[in-house]
Design a protein around this motif. Structure first.
Motif, PDB file in Angstrom:
ATOM      1  N   ILE A 104       0.822  -1.203   0.000  1.00 35.55           N
ATOM      2  CA  ILE A 104       0.000   0.000   0.000  1.00 35.55           C
ATOM      3  C   ILE A 104       0.863   1.263   0.000  1.00 35.55           C
ATOM      4  CG2 ILE A 104      -1.688   1.307   1.346  1.00 35.55           C
ATOM      5  CD1 ILE A 104      -3.000  -1.307   2.105  1.00 35.55           C
ATOM      6  N   VAL A 105       1.969   1.251   0.741  1.00 35.00           N
ATOM      7  CA  VAL A 105       2.874   2.403   0.711  1.00 35.00           C
ATOM      8  C   VAL A 105       3.460   2.564  -0.684  1.00 35.00           C
ATOM      9  CG1 VAL A 105       5.044   3.343   1.578  1.00 35.00           C
ATOM     10  CG2 VAL A 105       3.410   2.339   3.167  1.00 35.00           C
ATOM     11  N   GLU A 106       3.789   1.460  -1.336  1.00 37.84           N
ATOM     12  CA  GLU A 106       4.336   1.539  -2.696  1.00 37.84           C
ATOM     13  C   GLU A 106       3.322   2.152  -3.663  1.00 37.84           C
ATOM     14  OE1 GLU A 106       6.916  -1.383  -5.533  1.00 37.84           O
ATOM     15  OE2 GLU A 106       4.942  -2.127  -4.938  1.00 37.84           O
ATOM     16  N   GLU A 107       2.062   1.805  -3.508  1.00 36.87           N
ATOM     17  CA  GLU A 107       1.034   2.354  -4.389  1.00 36.87           C
ATOM     18  C   GLU A 107       0.884   3.862  -4.221  1.00 36.87           C
ATOM     19  OE1 GLU A 107      -1.593  -1.786  -4.302  1.00 36.87           O
ATOM     20  OE2 GLU A 107      -2.387   0.033  -3.371  1.00 36.87           O
ATOM     21  N   GLY A 108       1.190   4.363  -3.007  1.00 39.95           N
ATOM     22  CA  GLY A 108       1.060   5.794  -2.777  1.00 39.95           C
ATOM     23  C   GLY A 108       2.359   6.567  -2.931  1.00 39.95           C
ATOM     24  N   LEU A 109       3.438   6.051  -2.337  1.00 42.03           N
ATOM     25  CA  LEU A 109       4.695   6.798  -2.273  1.00 42.03           C
ATOM     26  C   LEU A 109       5.807   6.203  -3.123  1.00 42.03           C
ATOM     27  CD1 LEU A 109       4.791   7.557   1.568  1.00 42.03           C
ATOM     28  CD2 LEU A 109       3.932   9.014  -0.278  1.00 42.03           C
ATOM     29  N   GLY A 110       5.558   5.057  -3.747  1.00 40.92           N
ATOM     30  CA  GLY A 110       6.553   4.465  -4.612  1.00 40.92           C
ATOM     31  C   GLY A 110       7.393   3.395  -3.937  1.00 40.92           C
ATOM     32  N   THR A 111       8.198   2.712  -4.743  1.00 38.55           N
ATOM     33  CA  THR A 111       8.960   1.559  -4.278  1.00 38.55           C
ATOM     34  C   THR A 111       9.996   1.913  -3.220  1.00 38.55           C
ATOM     35  OG1 THR A 111       8.653   0.429  -6.397  1.00 38.55           O
ATOM     36  CG2 THR A 111      10.474  -0.319  -5.004  1.00 38.55           C
ATOM     37  N   TRP A 112      10.760   2.979  -3.443  1.00 39.23           N
ATOM     38  CA  TRP A 112      11.833   3.313  -2.507  1.00 39.23           C
ATOM     39  C   TRP A 112      11.278   3.601  -1.121  1.00 39.23           C
ATOM     40  CZ3 TRP A 112      15.830   1.451  -4.606  1.00 39.23           C
ATOM     41  CH2 TRP A 112      16.124   1.634  -5.965  1.00 39.23           C
ATOM     42  N   ALA A 113      10.218   4.378  -1.050  1.00 38.33           N
ATOM     43  CA  ALA A 113       9.610   4.686   0.248  1.00 38.33           C
ATOM     44  C   ALA A 113       9.035   3.431   0.886  1.00 38.33           C
ATOM     45  CB  ALA A 113       8.513   5.733   0.078  1.00 38.33           C
ATOM     46  N   ALA A 114       8.428   2.569   0.079  1.00 36.78           N
ATOM     47  CA  ALA A 114       7.846   1.336   0.615  1.00 36.78           C
ATOM     48  C   ALA A 114       8.913   0.433   1.214  1.00 36.78           C
ATOM     49  CB  ALA A 114       7.089   0.596  -0.490  1.00 36.78           C
ATOM     50  N   LEU A 115      10.062   0.323   0.549  1.00 35.17           N
ATOM     51  CA  LEU A 115      11.154  -0.496   1.074  1.00 35.17           C
ATOM     52  C   LEU A 115      11.638   0.041   2.416  1.00 35.17           C
ATOM     53  CD1 LEU A 115      13.256  -1.158  -2.150  1.00 35.17           C
ATOM     54  CD2 LEU A 115      12.044  -2.873  -0.790  1.00 35.17           C
ATOM     55  N   ILE A 116      11.818   1.355   2.507  1.00 36.17           N
ATOM     56  CA  ILE A 116      12.329   1.964   3.730  1.00 36.17           C
ATOM     57  C   ILE A 116      11.313   1.847   4.867  1.00 36.17           C
ATOM     58  CG2 ILE A 116      13.036   4.143   4.794  1.00 36.17           C
ATOM     59  CD1 ILE A 116      14.165   4.935   2.036  1.00 36.17           C
ATOM     60  N   VAL A 117      10.065   2.203   4.584  1.00 40.80           N
ATOM     61  CA  VAL A 117       9.033   2.202   5.623  1.00 40.80           C
ATOM     62  C   VAL A 117       8.781   0.785   6.152  1.00 40.80           C
ATOM     63  CG1 VAL A 117       6.580   2.600   6.078  1.00 40.80           C
ATOM     64  CG2 VAL A 117       7.912   4.305   4.828  1.00 40.80           C
ATOM     65  N   SER A 118       8.591  -0.177   5.252  1.00 43.56           N
ATOM     66  CA  SER A 118       8.297  -1.545   5.693  1.00 43.56           C
ATOM     67  C   SER A 118       9.479  -2.155   6.434  1.00 43.56           C
ATOM     68  CB  SER A 118       7.899  -2.418   4.506  1.00 43.56           C
ATOM     69  OG  SER A 118       8.950  -2.517   3.556  1.00 43.56           O
ATOM     70  N   ALA A 119      10.703  -1.858   5.992  1.00 44.43           N
ATOM     71  CA  ALA A 119      11.888  -2.389   6.672  1.00 44.43           C
ATOM     72  C   ALA A 119      12.022  -1.798   8.068  1.00 44.43           C
ATOM     73  CB  ALA A 119      13.138  -2.107   5.844  1.00 44.43           C
ATOM     74  N   LEU A 120      11.802  -0.482   8.209  1.00 45.44           N
ATOM     75  CA  LEU A 120      11.907   0.164   9.512  1.00 45.44           C
ATOM     76  C   LEU A 120      10.873  -0.394  10.483  1.00 45.44           C
ATOM     77  CD1 LEU A 120      12.569   3.920   8.601  1.00 45.44           C
ATOM     78  CD2 LEU A 120      14.158   2.296   9.642  1.00 45.44           C
ATOM     79  N   PHE A 121       9.640  -0.539  10.037  1.00 46.43           N
ATOM     80  CA  PHE A 121       8.594  -1.073  10.907  1.00 46.43           C
ATOM     81  C   PHE A 121       8.887  -2.531  11.281  1.00 46.43           C
ATOM     82  CE2 PHE A 121       6.145   2.661   9.909  1.00 46.43           C
ATOM     83  CZ  PHE A 121       5.275   2.791  10.977  1.00 46.43           C
ATOM     84  N   PHE A 122       9.453  -3.281  10.347  1.00 49.97           N
ATOM     85  CA  PHE A 122       9.788  -4.673  10.630  1.00 49.97           C
ATOM     86  C   PHE A 122      10.882  -4.750  11.694  1.00 49.97           C
ATOM     87  CE2 PHE A 122      11.561  -8.918   9.390  1.00 49.97           C
ATOM     88  CZ  PHE A 122      10.412  -9.643   9.635  1.00 49.97           C
ATOM     89  N   GLY A 123      11.867  -3.860  11.614  1.00 50.22           N
ATOM     90  CA  GLY A 123      12.910  -3.834  12.631  1.00 50.22           C
ATOM     91  C   GLY A 123      12.374  -3.418  13.983  1.00 50.22           C
ATOM     92  N   VAL A 124      11.528  -2.391  14.005  1.00 51.86           N
ATOM     93  CA  VAL A 124      10.952  -1.912  15.264  1.00 51.86           C
ATOM     94  C   VAL A 124      10.085  -2.990  15.911  1.00 51.86           C
ATOM     95  CG1 VAL A 124       9.313  -0.261  16.246  1.00 51.86           C
ATOM     96  CG2 VAL A 124      11.042   0.519  14.624  1.00 51.86           C
ATOM     97  N   ALA A 125       9.413  -3.789  15.105  1.00 52.31           N
ATOM     98  CA  ALA A 125       8.543  -4.846  15.640  1.00 52.31           C
ATOM     99  C   ALA A 125       9.314  -5.885  16.434  1.00 52.31           C
ATOM    100  CB  ALA A 125       7.789  -5.523  14.495  1.00 52.31           C
ATOM    101  N   HIS A 126      10.627  -5.979  16.226  1.00 53.37           N
ATOM    102  CA  HIS A 126      11.445  -6.977  16.932  1.00 53.37           C
ATOM    103  C   HIS A 126      12.269  -6.374  18.063  1.00 53.37           C
ATOM    104  CE1 HIS A 126      10.505  -9.049  13.155  1.00 53.37           C
ATOM    105  NE2 HIS A 126      10.769 -10.167  13.777  1.00 53.37           N
ATOM    106  N   ILE A 127      12.070  -5.099  18.355  1.00 55.13           N
ATOM    107  CA  ILE A 127      12.927  -4.441  19.337  1.00 55.13           C
ATOM    108  C   ILE A 127      12.575  -4.840  20.766  1.00 55.13           C
ATOM    109  CG2 ILE A 127      11.577  -2.345  19.784  1.00 55.13           C
ATOM    110  CD1 ILE A 127      14.270  -0.791  19.454  1.00 55.13           C
ATOM    111  N   PHE A 128      11.384  -5.388  20.980  1.00 53.06           N
ATOM    112  CA  PHE A 128      10.985  -5.786  22.323  1.00 53.06           C
ATOM    113  C   PHE A 128      11.219  -7.278  22.585  1.00 53.06           C
ATOM    114  CE2 PHE A 128       8.260  -2.135  21.179  1.00 53.06           C
ATOM    115  CZ  PHE A 128       8.686  -1.249  22.161  1.00 53.06           C
ATOM    116  N   ASN A 129      11.823  -7.974  21.638  1.00 56.73           N
ATOM    117  CA  ASN A 129      12.129  -9.388  21.834  1.00 56.73           C
ATOM    118  C   ASN A 129      13.226  -9.568  22.880  1.00 56.73           C
ATOM    119  OD1 ASN A 129      10.463  -9.512  19.578  1.00 56.73           O
ATOM    120  ND2 ASN A 129      11.530 -11.260  18.733  1.00 56.73           N
ATOM    121  N   PRO A 130      13.292 -10.746  23.511  1.00 55.33           N
ATOM    122  CA  PRO A 130      14.350 -10.989  24.504  1.00 55.33           C
ATOM    123  C   PRO A 130      15.743 -10.790  23.893  1.00 55.33           C
ATOM    124  CG  PRO A 130      12.685 -12.717  24.601  1.00 55.33           C
ATOM    125  CD  PRO A 130      12.366 -11.885  23.394  1.00 55.33           C
ATOM    126  N   GLY A 131      16.593 -10.075  24.596  1.00 52.64           N
ATOM    127  CA  GLY A 131      17.962  -9.861  24.144  1.00 52.64           C
ATOM    128  C   GLY A 131      18.103  -8.866  23.008  1.00 52.64           C
TER     129      GLY A 131
END
Length: 315
Positions: free
Chosen positions: A163-190
């Motif tokens: 959905i981000v790619e459809e609105g903001l393009g591929t480069w923004a979609a790669l950055i946004v989805s990657a950042l959110f994916f990394g943040v989603a794992h920040i509360f894991n053990p260790g």
């Protein structure tokens, strides 16, 4: 001409309120989250009624309950979003692609993580200390593999990236989805800031590009599930900080940047480099195919220019 990389285009005759409250990228993401939470609540309630939501159930019922509770809400919410809001049949989830793309993903994910372990072994960081003949491989396959692979790929690639790619393009979609994916794992053990950055780069970018090049969620799910299963159940390495019992009993030594520390090999520079190489190869494919999607505003300008050119008198 419709770009096949773009799954959904706002209907030309849609009124302004629908464009903002129903069809805009942000609105569709919010709608998916609402559907996901609602469906998850209903499935969680039914799971509790059936007694599948507690650890006191059988060895298989509890992980099956976790698989259903995580994967099914994501699938149902995504199909409802595609069918009721976007009014399309999601080609990225067509049943006839499940077996070939899913199997290819499982193979690719296993080979990729095996390459990470192989490099760690050659560098003297990974050590096998024994063999466990009876690990809980089926529950770990269902929870760490399939539940995580299905739900997270639908959320981060099927919804957020697409959905981000459809609105903001591929480069923004790669950055946004990657950042959110990394943040989603920040509360894991260790987890540390470095482990989240590593996850964002090695997995977030890789899965985003894998989806961009193939337009298949099944392939992303297969790679994700096999990566987790190979990491924990085959090689005995923590999966994003979560302890897993594997067939191989192992330890990792050396500096944290090499071994990944208690978070696991995903925080190792070896995993980062190997996944970056794969991402680079996928990016080269995308550039050669010219499938990089520009932002919506740029597409409108280009379409207007093409229309004006076609109206110019000849001669």
């Amino acid at each position: 001409m419709h770009d096949p990389s773009i799954a959904f285009i706002t209907p030309a005759r849609a009124p302004a309120w629908k464009r903002w409250l129903l069809f805009s990228p942000l609105a569709r993401i919010v709608i998916f989250v609402a559907l996901f939470l609602l469906t998850g609540f209903v499935i969680g309630f039914l799971s509790s009624v059936l007694g599948w939501g507690t650890k006191s159930t059988t060895l298989l019922q509890h992980p099956l309950g976790l698989l259903i509770g995580r994967a099914l809400p994501a699938i149902v919410a995504y199909l409802l979003l595609a069918g009721l809001v976007e009014r399309r049949s999601p080609s990225e989830l067509t049943p006839n692609k499940l077996l070939p793309y899913g199997a290819a993903g499982l193979l690719l994910g296993t080979v990729l993580f095996s390459a990470v372990v192989g490099m760690l072994y050659l560098l003297g960081s990974y050590h096998v200390t024994g063999f466990n003949p009876d690990p809980p491989w089926l529950p770990e396959l269902l929870v760490y593999g399939l539940a995580a692979g299905i739900s997270e790929e639908i959320l981060f690639r099927g919804v957020l990236y697409r959905i981000v790619e459809e609105g903001l393009g591929t480069w923004a979609a790669l950055i946004v989805s990657a950042l959110f994916f990394g943040v989603a794992h920040i509360f894991n053990p260790g987890a540390t800031l470095w482990s989240s950055v590593a996850i964002a780069i090695e997995a977030g970018l890789l899965f985003g590009l894998l989806y961009h090049v193939t337009r298949s969620l099944y392939l992303c799910m297969g790679v994700h599930a096999a990566w987790n299963f190979a990491q924990g159940t085959i090689y005995g390495i923590p999966v994003s900080g979560l302890k897993a019992d594997g067939w191989l009993l192992s330890t990792r030594t050396g500096p944290r940047w090499l071994s990944g520390g208690i978070f696991g090999a995903e925080a190792s520079v070896i995993a980062l480099v190997l996944c970056l190489l794969c991402s680079t190869a996928l990016l080269v494919i995308a550039l050669r195919r010219r499938t990089i999607v520009p932002p919506l505003a740029s597409r409108h300008v280009a379409a207007s220019g093409t229309l004006l050119s076609s109206l110019q008198p000849c001669g």
